[in-house]
Design an enzyme around this catalytic site. Structure first.
Site, PDB file in Angstrom:
ATOM      1  N   ASP A 178       0.826  -1.213   0.000  1.00 44.44           N
ATOM      2  CA  ASP A 178       0.000   0.000   0.000  1.00 44.44           C
ATOM      3  C   ASP A 178       0.860   1.264   0.000  1.00 44.44           C
ATOM      4  O   ASP A 178       2.067   1.220   0.282  1.00 44.44           O
ATOM      5  CB  ASP A 178      -0.895  -0.025   1.256  1.00 44.44           C
ATOM      6  CG  ASP A 178      -2.198   0.737   1.065  1.00 44.44           C
ATOM      7  OD1 ASP A 178      -2.293   1.533   0.119  1.00 44.44           O
ATOM      8  OD2 ASP A 178      -3.118   0.542   1.888  1.00 44.44           O
TER       9      ASP A 178
ATOM     10  N   ASP B 218     -10.811   2.012  -2.936  1.00 41.86           N
ATOM     11  CA  ASP B 218     -11.318   1.744  -1.592  1.00 41.86           C
ATOM     12  C   ASP B 218     -12.839   1.735  -1.583  1.00 41.86           C
ATOM     13  O   ASP B 218     -13.455   1.443  -0.565  1.00 41.86           O
ATOM     14  CB  ASP B 218     -10.816   2.812  -0.609  1.00 41.86           C
ATOM     15  CG  ASP B 218      -9.435   2.465  -0.077  1.00 41.86           C
ATOM     16  OD1 ASP B 218      -8.956   1.351  -0.350  1.00 41.86           O
ATOM     17  OD2 ASP B 218      -8.835   3.303   0.620  1.00 41.86           O
TER      18      ASP B 218
HETATM   19  C1  GLA Z   1      -5.712   1.968   2.404  1.00 45.52           C
HETATM   20  C2  GLA Z   1      -6.105   0.815   1.518  1.00 45.52           C
HETATM   21  C3  GLA Z   1      -7.161  -0.018   2.196  1.00 45.52           C
HETATM   22  C4  GLA Z   1      -6.645  -0.507   3.515  1.00 45.52           C
HETATM   23  C5  GLA Z   1      -6.166   0.656   4.364  1.00 45.52           C
HETATM   24  C6  GLA Z   1      -5.455   0.188   5.613  1.00 45.52           C
HETATM   25  O1  GLA Z   1      -6.747   2.868   2.548  1.00 45.52           O
HETATM   26  O2  GLA Z   1      -6.534   1.274   0.272  1.00 45.52           O
HETATM   27  O3  GLA Z   1      -7.541  -1.089   1.371  1.00 45.52           O
HETATM   28  O4  GLA Z   1      -5.605  -1.411   3.297  1.00 45.52           O
HETATM   29  O5  GLA Z   1      -5.276   1.491   3.658  1.00 45.52           O
HETATM   30  O6  GLA Z   1      -5.000   1.227   6.372  1.00 45.52           O
END
Ligand code: GLA
Length: 746
Positions: free
Chosen positions: A474, A542
């Protein structure tokens, strides 16, 4: 096939021709990019005829009084000799001048394709054309490199600038691709958005002036994806001219479409020149990222097909390239930071019962991370949550019959972390000034070799934990306060950051070839070909709301294949929108990507769990065609007086024996009860069994030609007060999946 004959350069792919001409002055005039042509006579016929220059026109030189660079289609342009459009190259020389004069010096063709030195690039090209241009005043050399990929009608472009003089100069911009077209009847297509609403398809008709698709936030961004298209106004899904462009790069980028004063269109793509400045010393060189371009006369479908094949065959690499991707359960929306081993194991147990194959522990397993305010950089297990450590948990998950994976965000550092206390100087910030906050975290200075070494070592330790077979990588913060304590020239920072990032990714993916990596950046904030050179799939957004996902995934489908798009079924009310959507529709949308579930399965009713089990069995059975088939957008949200948001798409196996279709409707319309499903891409001569998944509403035996050109008139939908036997209940956001299987011996 690439040929150079009598100053004419011709690059052929299976269905396209790209051609340019070396002029007597040493400039390169672009002649044609489009459907395949026989180029006999092209040098005389396609060159621009000029008997005089307009009133205030500038002639390139006394020797060439009729060569005006302002109004020519050029392969390459720079500043200072009359071309006043956006340039490909902009250099400030030691004497302060920004005028340069790069003219043809040499050209050659090489077989195969060379990898780039410090940047990721495509592979498997058939041939490369190298054209060398020289500026004899300043001893600078520019190499333009074209690679052809005949079967997918793609040509890639890049450039290398070299300083062969004794004085340094500054490269203010070095783009990757320039394409000059001789008219302006085009629509510029961009894919814009923001967090949780990525990939909105924008259509901008061109006129004199300039349209810029750009990212200035240090990452390819959800605001403006680097994939863009140029089409004729009349181009449709099935027919018409369409160009597609993409960039193998993850940092700041820009794609400009400019119409000049004479109605010519220029497309320029590459690293965003804003904030960029590269000091090039004697003997040094700088390479631009590789740009991808493709042309199709077969409309957006044709262009997407080219791009999908290119990404699958020439970008994604490694063990997972063609492997079916596992169905995963991700812990994030199920428990966020609130978990311990017991909770995770309970989730994994239910997951196993439904047929899920991979369990992914998301954020919250390391340091003292119970929210987003701390611990990035402290990549050691939180034993309070996981007493047996990562491998202890992984072993238990594996014992349940699932594979195990986890989340990391390696490029970041929390101020509240042990790492920051030990190495505050590793964070990107401007010493002595206020720092802008983003998710309470800063970016690690990957331009520094010691930071990269630490990162590779630290991640190697995590990835070597027994049982780790998947990593979600990420990145949740955009760049601000850009500064490296290790650099003098801060305008080189962002590009050097990405050179460092790619070096780290290269080392880790080589060291851990079995691990399936999934890219992520607050969802789709770094959905690009640079990332896909290392990670075979990316978490697209997300936003897990099925309706929003229909927009996002449709946007992505123009330039990226389903096999690279992470898509999950989540709980309702949806956590991003609050919307209620039938479980079947949540699945139907996610099934056209790499399927996962991201919810507390234990909160589902027994009926819902049984449905999930069926969904996963269906997905596994048809996974190859869903992930790797030929994808068609059939109906792109038809919204009119009679239909309120109809979406239809399908995917067909390469041998056309099997296809899966999807039909969704946003709002039910009373007294409008008929629906039709018309396919694309089926074998015309063959017979198919067409049926719906689950409801047994439709079961027909018909020809591919009927399905492709007439379509199935579906059962009458529930249309008002009365509900009769055999009707097709179709409420708001309802959907159907259809299977089409070829009857081999009718
Ligand atoms: C980001 C990612 C999510 C999740 C969060 C965790 O927003 O896109 O899918 O993994 O971080 O903090």
């Amino acid at each position: 096939m690439i040929t150079i004959q009598d100053n004419l350069f011709v690059l052929q792919t299976d269905h396209t021709t790209y051609s340019f001409l070396k002029l007597p002055s040493g400039h390169l005039e672009h002649l044609h990019y489009g459907p395949s042509i026989d180029t006999t006579g092209a040098a005389e016929v396609l060159t621009q005829k000029c008997r005089m220059l307009g009133g205030n026109g500038i002639a390139y030189s006394k020797e060439y009084p009729l060569l005006g660079l302002e109004d020519r289609c050029l392969e390459f342009s720079a500043l200072g000799h009359g071309d006043v459009r956006e340039p490909f190259l902009d250099i400030t020389f030691e004497n302060g001048s920004r005028t340069s004069d790069f003219l043809y010096a040499d050209a050659w063709v090489s077989e195969g394709k060379m990898p780039m030195k410090a940047l990721p690039s495509s592979y498997g090209g058939a041939q490369e054309l190298h054209v060398l241009l020289k500026d004899s005043v300043y001893y600078a050399e520019l190499e333009l490199i074209y690679a052809v990929f005949p079967a997918c009608d793609v040509i890639t472009r890049r450039a290398v600038i070299r300083n062969q003089g004794e004085a340094a100069f500054t490269v203010n911009r070095l783009m990757s691709l320039q394409l000059d077209l001789d008219d302006s009847e085009y629509v510029f297509h961009t894919f814009t958005g923001a967090w949780a609403r990525e990939m909105n398809h924008q259509r901008i008709p061109l006129a004199q002036g300039k349209w810029i698709n750009e990212s200035r936030c240090g990452i390819s961004s959800s605001m403006n994806n680097p994939f863009v298209m140029l089409s004729r106004p009349e181009t449709s899904e099935k027919a018409g001219d369409c160009f597609g462009f993409n960039l193998i790069y993850s940092g700041n980028h820009c794609e400009m479409a400019e119409v000049n004063a004479y109605g010519k269109t220029r497309v320029i793509t590459g690293i965003h020149p804003e904030g960029f400045g590269w000091r090039l010393g004697p003997e040094e060189e700088l390479e631009s990222p590789e740009a991808v371009m493709s042309f199709s006369a077969g409309g957006f479908t044709g262009l997407s097909r080219n791009m999908h094949t290119f990404v699958r065959e020439h970008i994604v690499r490694g063990e997972w390239k063609k492997k079916e991707r596992p169905v995963l359960l991700n812990s994030w929306e199920a428990v966020y930071f609130d978990f311990d081993e017991e909770k995770l194991l309970a989730m994994a147990k239910t997951a196993k019962e439904t047929g899920i194959e991979l369990f992914v522990m998301d954020d919250g397993w390391f340091g003292t991370r119970n929210d987003s305010r701390s611990s990035l950089g402290d990549w050691y297990c939180n034993y309070e949550k996981l007493p047996g450590g990562i491998s202890g948990l992984a072993r238990k998950i594996e014992a349940l019959g699932l594979r195990f994976g986890l989340w990391v965000e390696p490029e970041m550092i929390s101020v509240n972390s042990r790492l920051y206390r030990e190495h505050p100087d590793w964070a990107v910030d401007v010493p002595g000034t206020l720092h802008s906050e983003g998710r309470d975290q800063r970016i690690l200075d990957l331009t520094r070799p010691e930071v990269r070494t630490w990162l590779v070592d630290t991640m190697s330790a995590v990835f070597s934990e027994e049982g780790v077979s998947y990593i979600k990588w990420d990145n949740n913060r955009i760049f601000t306060d850009i500064f490296s304590r290790a650099r003098e020239n801060q305008t080189e920072f962002l590009h050097r950051y990405y050179v460092g990032y790619y070096e780290v990714m290269d080392q880790l993916t080589r060291r851990f070839p079995h691990i399936l990596f999934e890219g992520c950046a607050s969802g789709g904030n770094r959905f690009d070909l640079g990332v896909l050179c290392y990670m075979p799939q990316i978490w697209a957004s997300d936003n897990t709301d099925a309706l929003c996902r229909a927009f996002i995934q449709t946007g992505l489908s123009y330039g990226y294949p389903a096999s690279v798009v992470g898509a999950h079924v989540s709980a309702c009310p949806n956590h991003q929108t609050g919307r209620m959507t039938p479980l079947a529709t949540r699945f139907g949308v996610a099934a056209f990507g790499v399927l996962g579930y991201e919810c507390d399965l234990a909160a589902l009713t027994p009926e819902e769990l049984a449905e999930v089990k069926k969904q996963i069995a269906f997905y596994k059975e048809h996974r190859r065609v869903l992930q790797f088939g030929d994808y068609y957008r059939l109906v792109n949200r038809r919204y009119n007086d009679f239909e309120k948001g109809v979406w239809q798409w399908m995917t067909v196996s390469p041998d056309r024996k099997e296809a899966i279709g999807f039909y969704m409707m946003e709002q039910a319309v009373p007294n409008m009860s008929f629906g039709k499903f018309q396919t694309a891409g089926l074998e015309e001569q063959a017979m198919y069994r067409f049926r719906d998944v689950g409801e047994k509403e439709e079961e027909w035996l018909v020809s591919g030609s009927l399905l492709n050109h007439a379509g199935i008139k579906l059962q009458q939908a529930y249309a008002g007060h009365y509900r009769r036997e055999g009707m097709r209940p179709f409420a708001d956001l309802d959907s159907r999946l259809y299977i089409m299987s070829m009857i081999l011996n009718p």
